[in-house]
Write a protein that holds these residues in place. Structure first.
Motif, mmCIF file in Angstrom:
data_model
loop_
_atom_site.group_PDB
_atom_site.id
_atom_site.type_symbol
_atom_site.label_atom_id
_atom_site.label_comp_id
_atom_site.label_asym_id
_atom_site.label_seq_id
_atom_site.Cartn_x
_atom_site.Cartn_y
_atom_site.Cartn_z
ATOM 1 N N VAL A 59 0.878 -1.169 0.000
ATOM 2 C CA VAL A 59 0.000 0.000 0.000
ATOM 3 C C VAL A 59 0.913 1.216 0.000
ATOM 4 O O VAL A 59 1.798 1.327 0.855
ATOM 5 C CB VAL A 59 -0.922 0.021 1.239
ATOM 6 C CG1 VAL A 59 -1.732 1.315 1.278
ATOM 7 C CG2 VAL A 59 -1.841 -1.188 1.246
ATOM 8 N N SER A 69 3.705 5.224 -5.923
ATOM 9 C CA SER A 69 2.840 4.097 -6.313
ATOM 10 C C SER A 69 3.300 3.452 -7.606
ATOM 11 O O SER A 69 3.406 2.219 -7.697
ATOM 12 C CB SER A 69 1.391 4.574 -6.431
ATOM 13 O OG SER A 69 0.949 5.057 -5.191
ATOM 14 N N ASP A 73 4.978 -0.288 -8.020
ATOM 15 C CA ASP A 73 4.314 -1.235 -8.907
ATOM 16 C C ASP A 73 5.242 -1.725 -10.024
ATOM 17 O O ASP A 73 5.227 -2.907 -10.368
ATOM 18 C CB ASP A 73 3.059 -0.604 -9.517
ATOM 19 C CG ASP A 73 2.238 -1.636 -10.256
ATOM 20 O OD1 ASP A 73 1.546 -2.435 -9.594
ATOM 21 O OD2 ASP A 73 2.315 -1.658 -11.503
ATOM 22 N N ILE A 81 -1.564 -1.017 -4.020
ATOM 23 C CA ILE A 81 -2.729 -0.152 -3.897
ATOM 24 C C ILE A 81 -2.242 1.242 -3.545
ATOM 25 O O ILE A 81 -1.618 1.452 -2.502
ATOM 26 C CB ILE A 81 -3.708 -0.655 -2.822
ATOM 27 C CG1 ILE A 81 -4.236 -2.031 -3.203
ATOM 28 C CG2 ILE A 81 -4.852 0.343 -2.623
ATOM 29 C CD1 ILE A 81 -5.104 -2.683 -2.153
ATOM 30 N N SER A 83 -3.028 4.757 -2.195
ATOM 31 C CA SER A 83 -4.049 5.333 -1.320
ATOM 32 C C SER A 83 -3.610 6.729 -0.891
ATOM 33 O O SER A 83 -3.237 6.961 0.262
ATOM 34 C CB SER A 83 -4.273 4.437 -0.099
ATOM 35 O OG SER A 83 -5.325 4.956 0.693
ATOM 36 N N PRO A 107 -0.821 0.280 -10.544
ATOM 37 C CA PRO A 107 -1.280 0.249 -9.153
ATOM 38 C C PRO A 107 -2.781 0.532 -9.112
ATOM 39 O O PRO A 107 -3.295 1.304 -9.921
ATOM 40 C CB PRO A 107 -0.488 1.368 -8.482
ATOM 41 C CG PRO A 107 -0.169 2.326 -9.588
ATOM 42 C CD PRO A 107 -0.025 1.469 -10.823
ATOM 43 N N LEU A 108 -3.466 -0.118 -8.197
ATOM 44 C CA LEU A 108 -4.883 0.151 -8.013
ATOM 45 C C LEU A 108 -5.014 1.442 -7.210
ATOM 46 O O LEU A 108 -4.173 1.725 -6.367
ATOM 47 C CB LEU A 108 -5.535 -1.003 -7.259
ATOM 48 C CG LEU A 108 -5.296 -2.387 -7.848
ATOM 49 C CD1 LEU A 108 -5.782 -3.456 -6.892
ATOM 50 C CD2 LEU A 108 -5.969 -2.505 -9.194
ATOM 51 N N VAL A 110 -7.313 3.476 -4.531
ATOM 52 C CA VAL A 110 -8.419 3.398 -3.591
ATOM 53 C C VAL A 110 -8.305 4.594 -2.648
ATOM 54 O O VAL A 110 -7.254 4.809 -2.044
ATOM 55 C CB VAL A 110 -8.404 2.080 -2.786
ATOM 56 C CG1 VAL A 110 -9.570 2.033 -1.813
ATOM 57 C CG2 VAL A 110 -8.440 0.879 -3.722
ATOM 58 N N THR A 116 -9.247 1.314 1.667
ATOM 59 C CA THR A 116 -7.957 0.718 1.330
ATOM 60 C C THR A 116 -7.793 -0.614 2.047
ATOM 61 O O THR A 116 -7.392 -1.615 1.449
ATOM 62 C CB THR A 116 -6.813 1.684 1.683
ATOM 63 O OG1 THR A 116 -6.989 2.893 0.934
ATOM 64 C CG2 THR A 116 -5.460 1.079 1.365
ATOM 65 N N ALA A 119 -9.930 -3.223 0.413
ATOM 66 C CA ALA A 119 -9.354 -3.728 -0.839
ATOM 67 C C ALA A 119 -8.258 -4.753 -0.563
ATOM 68 O O ALA A 119 -8.204 -5.800 -1.216
ATOM 69 C CB ALA A 119 -8.804 -2.563 -1.670
ATOM 70 N N VAL A 120 -7.406 -4.479 0.405
ATOM 71 C CA VAL A 120 -6.375 -5.453 0.778
ATOM 72 C C VAL A 120 -7.038 -6.742 1.263
ATOM 73 O O VAL A 120 -6.638 -7.847 0.888
ATOM 74 C CB VAL A 120 -5.438 -4.886 1.875
ATOM 75 C CG1 VAL A 120 -4.503 -5.976 2.400
ATOM 76 C CG2 VAL A 120 -4.636 -3.700 1.354
#
Length: 154
Positions: A59, A69, A73, A81, A83, A107-108, A110, A116, A119-120
């Protein structure tokens, strides 16, 4: 499964602690680290190398120009993720640096600490029945609040 939360600076610590608190409700442990893609890219790579052999989700918490991020990634096969904490600076438009990524970097994104963590947890729930049950219970509680609010009005 655990979450490795990398913040770009210690100024994001309170927000990261909220993510960690929400993760613990799903039974997911977390590790908090500080490293900057702009100022200490080698440190970021060391953190990735230290943890990516484990079953982890990274994260990343960085605002302004969120290189963290994408950098994380691009250097791991594990889920990432992004955030970014909301900021009134730039009318919140600094989030655009978390959205536009080059090809091959995904990267996602959120928003909000609670989401967050969810999502994890959903990623962990793919292989962990206990976490899957906790996610279901969480969703049921959220739905129950809506039903209760509606009943109170009627």
């Amino acid at each position: 499964m655990k979450a490795v939360i990398i913040m770009g600076s210690k100024s994001d610590l309170d927000y990261c602690r909220k993510i960690a608190e929400n993760l613990s409700e799903f039974g997911i442990s977390s590790i908090l680290r500080v490293a900057s893609a702009h100022k200490t890219p080698q440190k970021v790579l060391e953190i990735i190398k230290e943890y990516e052999k484990d079953d982890v989700v990274f994260v990343t918490v960085a605002g302004r120009s969120n290189a963290l991020s994408g950098f994380v990634d691009a250097n791991t096969v594990r889920p990432v993720i992004a955030s970014p904490p909301y900021s009134d600076r730039f009318a919140g438009m600094d989030i655009l640096s978390s959205i536009r990524m080059p090809s091959g970097v995904a990267p996602l994104l959120v928003m909000e600490a609670e989401n967050t963590a969810l999502a994890v947890a959903k990623i962990a729930a793919l292989t962990d029945e206990k976490v899957r049950e906790r996610v279901k219970n969480y969703q049921d509680r959220k739905k129950g609040k809506i039903y209760k609010a509606d009943e109170e009005l009627g």
